[in-house]
Design an enzyme around this catalytic site. Structure first.
Site, mmCIF file in Angstrom:
data_model
loop_
_atom_site.group_PDB
_atom_site.id
_atom_site.type_symbol
_atom_site.label_atom_id
_atom_site.label_comp_id
_atom_site.label_asym_id
_atom_site.label_seq_id
_atom_site.Cartn_x
_atom_site.Cartn_y
_atom_site.Cartn_z
ATOM 1 N N CYS A 159 0.870 -1.164 0.000
ATOM 2 C CA CYS A 159 0.000 0.000 0.000
ATOM 3 C C CYS A 159 0.911 1.219 0.000
ATOM 4 O O CYS A 159 2.106 1.099 -0.276
ATOM 5 C CB CYS A 159 -0.983 -0.012 1.167
ATOM 6 S SG CYS A 159 -0.246 0.095 2.816
ATOM 7 N N GLY A 202 2.809 0.663 3.386
ATOM 8 C CA GLY A 202 3.056 -0.719 3.798
ATOM 9 C C GLY A 202 2.472 -1.012 5.168
ATOM 10 O O GLY A 202 2.522 -2.157 5.633
ATOM 11 N N HIS A 225 12.673 -15.822 12.656
ATOM 12 C CA HIS A 225 12.109 -15.859 14.014
ATOM 13 C C HIS A 225 10.582 -15.849 14.046
ATOM 14 O O HIS A 225 9.995 -16.406 14.972
ATOM 15 C CB HIS A 225 12.619 -14.654 14.812
ATOM 16 C CG HIS A 225 14.049 -14.813 15.255
ATOM 17 N ND1 HIS A 225 14.644 -13.985 16.176
ATOM 18 C CD2 HIS A 225 15.009 -15.715 14.893
ATOM 19 C CE1 HIS A 225 15.907 -14.356 16.369
ATOM 20 N NE2 HIS A 225 16.158 -15.402 15.589
HETATM 21 C C1 RB5 Z 1 -4.032 5.291 0.720
HETATM 22 O O1 RB5 Z 1 -4.056 6.654 0.469
HETATM 23 C C2 RB5 Z 1 -3.099 5.000 1.880
HETATM 24 O O2 RB5 Z 1 -3.694 5.406 3.075
HETATM 25 C C3 RB5 Z 1 -2.739 3.538 1.935
HETATM 26 O O3 RB5 Z 1 -2.152 3.168 0.737
HETATM 27 C C4 RB5 Z 1 -1.767 3.114 3.002
HETATM 28 O O4 RB5 Z 1 -0.638 3.927 3.019
HETATM 29 C C5 RB5 Z 1 -2.349 2.951 4.355
HETATM 30 O O5 RB5 Z 1 -1.677 2.493 5.293
#
Ligand code: RB5
Length: 144
Positions: free
Chosen positions: A65, A68, A98
């Site tokens: 994301c 992450g 681990h």
């Molecule tokens: C999306 O804008 C963003 O919030 C998502 O990709 C991520 O970073 C969330 O943890």
């Protein structure tokens, strides 16, 4: 290895780069998307990947994301998933040795100290040690 990967709109380019790099190295990567810029909810992407992984047939999964973080938090709410938010070669290796992590996560908007593919390869090269770690992982699976 047989790997699955899923992401939200914050990591489309990173995901594509990971798929290309792993495929070039001979791995089979099932891309669960998304592949476009439209906003999606990372918990939905995490659940899709987790359920597919838990159905069997995969060595591990990768979630991406923007940071992450969110997709990792969401994945870790699903029993049987141990998703490590990897951020360097050390954490890439240790989350397998681990914690027996079966998912690793990355952020498409994060500046990492090493290329993401190198962290993935460090994870893939590591082996779970079991032993004293097994009881701890069992506690995680039992709910804490
Ligand atoms: C999306 O804008 C963003 O919030 C998502 O990709 C991520 O970073 C969330 O943890």
């Amino acid at each position: 290895m047989h790997i699955l990967i899923a992401n939200d709109h914050g990591a489309v380019e990173l995901k594509a780069a990971i798929v290309a790099a792993l495929s070039a190295k001979g791995h089979t990567v099932d891309n669960l998307g998304v592949d476009g810029p439209d906003s999606v909810d990372y918990p939905d992407r995490a659940r899709l990947a987790a359920e597919r992984y838990l159905a069997g047939g995969y060595d591990f999964g990768i979630l991406c994301c923007g940071s992450g973080i969110g997709i990792s938090i969401a994945a870790n709410k699903i029993r049987g998933i141990r998703c490590a938010q990897v951020f360097d070669l050390y954490t890439a290796e240790m989350c397998k040795r681990h914690n027996d992590a079966n998912f690793i996560s990355f952020g498409g908007r994060v500046s990492y100290p090493v290329p993401v593919i190198e962290m993935i390869e460090a994870y893939m090269a590591a082996e779970y040690e079991g032993g004293r770690h097994a009881a701890r992982v069992a506690k995680i699976e039992a709910g804490g």
